[in-house]
Design an enzyme around this catalytic site. Structure first.
Site, short mmCIF file in Angstrom:
data_model
loop_
_atom_site.label_atom_id
_atom_site.label_comp_id
_atom_site.label_asym_id
_atom_site.label_seq_id
_atom_site.Cartn_x
_atom_site.Cartn_y
_atom_site.Cartn_z
N THR A 37 -31.20 -30.28 1.28
CA THR A 37 -30.90 -28.85 1.40
C THR A 37 -31.26 -28.33 2.79
O THR A 37 -32.13 -28.86 3.48
CB THR A 37 -31.65 -28.02 0.35
OG1 THR A 37 -33.01 -27.84 0.75
CG2 THR A 37 -31.57 -28.66 -1.02
N ASN A 78 -40.38 -29.90 0.97
CA ASN A 78 -40.68 -30.13 2.38
C ASN A 78 -40.46 -28.89 3.24
O ASN A 78 -41.13 -28.71 4.26
CB ASN A 78 -39.80 -31.28 2.90
CG ASN A 78 -39.78 -31.35 4.41
OD1 ASN A 78 -40.78 -31.73 5.04
ND2 ASN A 78 -38.66 -30.98 5.01
N TYR A 141 -50.40 -19.16 8.64
CA TYR A 141 -49.80 -20.45 8.28
C TYR A 141 -50.84 -21.33 7.60
O TYR A 141 -50.59 -21.92 6.55
CB TYR A 141 -49.24 -21.14 9.52
CG TYR A 141 -48.70 -22.53 9.25
CD1 TYR A 141 -47.41 -22.70 8.75
CD2 TYR A 141 -49.46 -23.67 9.49
CE1 TYR A 141 -46.91 -23.97 8.49
CE2 TYR A 141 -48.97 -24.93 9.24
CZ TYR A 141 -47.69 -25.08 8.74
OH TYR A 141 -47.20 -26.34 8.49
N LYS A 145 -50.93 -22.74 3.68
CA LYS A 145 -51.02 -24.15 3.33
C LYS A 145 -52.26 -24.44 2.48
O LYS A 145 -52.24 -25.32 1.61
CB LYS A 145 -51.02 -25.01 4.60
CG LYS A 145 -49.68 -25.07 5.30
CD LYS A 145 -48.62 -25.73 4.43
CE LYS A 145 -47.31 -25.95 5.16
NZ LYS A 145 -46.30 -26.65 4.35
N VAL A 174 -46.68 -33.54 13.98
CA VAL A 174 -45.60 -34.51 13.84
C VAL A 174 -44.57 -34.22 14.92
O VAL A 174 -44.37 -33.06 15.31
CB VAL A 174 -44.94 -34.43 12.44
CG1 VAL A 174 -43.89 -35.51 12.27
CG2 VAL A 174 -46.01 -34.55 11.35
N THR A 176 -41.72 -33.16 15.76
CA THR A 176 -40.59 -32.40 15.23
C THR A 176 -40.39 -31.14 16.06
O THR A 176 -41.20 -30.82 16.95
CB THR A 176 -40.81 -32.00 13.76
OG1 THR A 176 -41.94 -31.10 13.71
CG2 THR A 176 -41.10 -33.21 12.89
#
Length: 233
Positions: A37, A78, A141, A145, A174, A176
């Site tokens: 998605t 995710n 954030y 989490k 990571v 990304t």
């Protein structure tokens, strides 16, 4: 233990970063079908994946995707975002947006898919957390989490009698788009996906994907003065 070979998996945020790596690794392990998605499903590049539009904070969008994917046995929550909002100066609406995406969004998706997974004989839910589940970095954030970590641990208890296992993935930086501006060591998304799916297949409660995350988790059992003194260096 959960078998990935032949499983039908839905990955939220499956078009890039860790989500994209999840899709690739799932197929390498023999998954029967992977729904990927994204807000814009045209960004899902994997030719084998089934792209679907999803906004995890929108109940109607979540319900529409759940109605189209009645064969799912594994759910990977995710999708996430950071408004980079700090407690003293940022608009409160930015902080709420972090919680909407990182806490309430996965909860909406989980609640929509639990009946499907249970009806299909049971399965697995993997929630993507962060090392910031355990480290306060001054932003909402990390708070979102941390809340997600608690949600995952509670869901594990509630869903066990329904034949659904729950694994939490914790990871630091990571390589990304989200961490593109960070000048620090970063994990390869594929390595993170491999470790996480190993955890799914072995029925692990938690997967700690790198040394920073393992350090942070270990420090929780000690004096927080030492932990935050090291972070301030």
């Amino acid at each position: 233990m959960t078998a990935i070979k032949g499983a039908v998996v839905l990955v939220t945020g499956g078009s890039r970063g860790i989500g994209k790596a999840f899709v690739e690794e799932l197929y390498s392990r023999g998954a029967g079908k992977v729904y990927a998605t994204a807000r814009d499903p045209r960004t899902v590049a994997n030719p084998d994946a089934v792209p679907l539009p999803l906004e995890v904070t929108n109940p109607d969008s979540v319900a529409a995707v759940a109605a189209q994917t009645q064969d799912v046995t594994i759910l990977i929550n995710n999708a996430g975002a950071s408004a980079n909002a700090n407690y003293l100066d940022s608009p409160v609406d930015d902080m709420r947006r972090d919680f909407e995406t990182n806490f309430y969004g996965p909860l909406l998706v989980t609640r929509a898919f639990v009946p499907t997974i249970e009806r299909n004989g049971g399965g697995h839910i993997l929630n993507v957390h962060s090392v910031l589940s355990w480290l306060a970095d001054g932003t909402s954030y990390s708070a979102s989490k941390a809340a997600m970590w608690s949600q995952t641990n509670s869901l594990r208890l509630q869903l066990r009698p329904r034949g659904i296992q729950v694994t939490g993935l914790h990871v630091a930086y990571v390589d990304t788009d989200m961490a593109a501006s960070v000048d620090a060591p970063k994990s390869n998304p594929r390595d993170v996906a491999v470790a996480a799916l190993d955890g799914v297949e072995t029925g692990a409660h938690e997967v700690l994907a790198d040394d920073i995350t393992r350090w942070a988790k270990a420090k929780l059992s000690g004096d927080l003065t030492e932990m935050y003194s090291q972070l301030a260096k």
